[in-house]
Design an enzyme around this catalytic site. Structure first.
Site, PDB file in Angstrom:
ATOM      1  N   GLU A  76      24.005  17.793  -3.994  1.00 17.73           N
ATOM      2  CA  GLU A  76      23.032  18.560  -3.798  1.00 17.73           C
ATOM      3  C   GLU A  76      21.637  17.646  -4.137  1.00 17.73           C
ATOM      4  OE1 GLU A  76      24.853  18.890  -6.370  1.00 17.73           O
ATOM      5  OE2 GLU A  76      23.918  19.835  -7.962  1.00 17.73           O
ATOM      6  N   CYS A 135      30.432  19.305 -10.578  1.00 18.88           N
ATOM      7  CA  CYS A 135      30.163  19.011 -11.865  1.00 18.88           C
ATOM      8  C   CYS A 135      30.669  20.030 -12.983  1.00 18.88           C
ATOM      9  CB  CYS A 135      28.693  18.814 -12.169  1.00 18.88           C
ATOM     10  SG  CYS A 135      28.310  17.754 -13.839  1.00 18.88           S
ATOM     11  N   HIS A 172      26.849  14.820  -7.933  1.00 17.87           N
ATOM     12  CA  HIS A 172      26.185  15.905  -7.473  1.00 17.87           C
ATOM     13  C   HIS A 172      25.552  15.721  -5.920  1.00 17.87           C
ATOM     14  CE1 HIS A 172      25.545  18.143 -11.174  1.00 17.87           C
ATOM     15  NE2 HIS A 172      25.579  17.126 -11.763  1.00 17.87           N
TER      16      HIS A 172
END
Lengths: 229, 80
Positions: A205, A86, A203
């Protein structure tokens, strides 16, 4: 495997990345502050999401010129894998680790939702545990994710197979309707030539644990561990 | 000495903000609005009295930080 996460003033996904890495590797990553000009020996460096330096001037521009990034660029030059997520992707393009630039979303809106991504290749340390053509679901949250490169650069990226992920429909079709931000060629993630640097707007994660509503991001971390341990 | 750096998007690079400004002007009743492009101006005070040296220094600042030359052009004006 020992990872490091770079932390800028304004980073806000550094903890998420640290949790995903600790979960996957069994040990907490080293957290590197933006003023650090040296890093310990690490196998992977993550540049996390957020709004480094408040996105002043251009998203990622100030962070890309910070002391820690000089060391990150040097490590990347020696082949240390870099995962730039990002705002990290924006920092990586501004630092010259990846070609092109992330511009304001075509519709000017901040987009925060899950998107589908088509995996382009499994022949990289980041994606070995995915299948080529696999459709995964990962969240995006950004206002500047509109990937742009000039025509010659774009042609070279495609010819070298540097696209990592493309925005797609649930069935894997890469369509304009599935493009959340106007990115050229629906590019959501991009490798450098050596495929040792991955920049991506989504993302992984944030969906690396079933408790979070999905785990499609987890294979990226298990891929990295398998490749780097 | 003061320098003024004017940064604009290269032609051919989509400018959604400029487009939105154009739409807003039209909806306010302004007619005949063509393409609108948004840029930025950065003013820098310099402890330098030679305009040529100042220009060279600002030029370096532009390529190193102020502009992203993938998508942006810049022009430099020096006020003596």
């Amino acid at each position: 495997m020992q990872a490091a996460v770079v932390v800028f003033p304004g980073s806000n996904c550094d903890r998420d990345a640290a949790v995903a890495l600790a979960e996957a590797t069994g040990r907490p990553p080293y957290l590197a502050w933006h003023r650090d000009s040296a890093l310990p020996a690490v196998d992977l460096i993550v540049i996390p999401g957020g709004f480094a330096y408040g996105d002043y001037l251009r998203a990622g521009a100030m962070a890309a010129r910070s002391p820690v990034m000089r060391e990150v660029v040097a490590r990347a030059g020696r082949g240390t894998p870099i995962l730039a997520i990002c705002n990290g992707f924006q920092v990586a393009t501004e630092a010259g680790l990846l070609p092109g630039v992330l511009m304001r979303n075509a519709d000017l809106r901040f987009v925060c939702r899950d998107v589908h991504l088509k995996v382009e290749s499994d022949k990289t340390p980041f994606t070995a545990h995915y299948r080529p053509g696999q459709v995964i679901r990962i969240p995006i949250a950004h206002a500047e994710g509109n990937y742009f490169a000039d025509a010659a650069t774009l042609a070279e990226i495609e010819a070298r197979g540097q696209v990592a992920f493309r925005y797609c429909a649930a069935d894997g079709a890469v369509t304009a309707a599935a493009n959340p931000n106007g990115s050229q060629h629906n590019i959501a993630g991009l490798f450098n030539r050596a495929r040792t640097v991955l920049g991506m707007m989504p993302h992984p994660e944030r969906l690396a644990d079933p408790l979070l509503g999905g785990s499609d991001g987890k294979a990226m971390f298990t891929s990295l561990i398998a490749a780097l341990s | 000495m003061k320098a003024r750096v004017h940064i604009t998007l290269k032609s051919g690079v989509l400018d959604p903000q400029g487009k939105a400004i154009g739409h807003a002007l039209s909806s306010l009743g302004f007619t005949g609005i063509g393409e609108v492009r948004q840029g930025k101006v950065i003013e820098i005070e310099l402890a330098e009295s030679d305009p040529a040296t100042a220009r060279a220094s600002i030029e370096a600042m532009c390529t190193k930080l102020l502009a992203n030359i993938v998508i942006e052009n810049y022009t430099i004006a020096i006020d003596a």
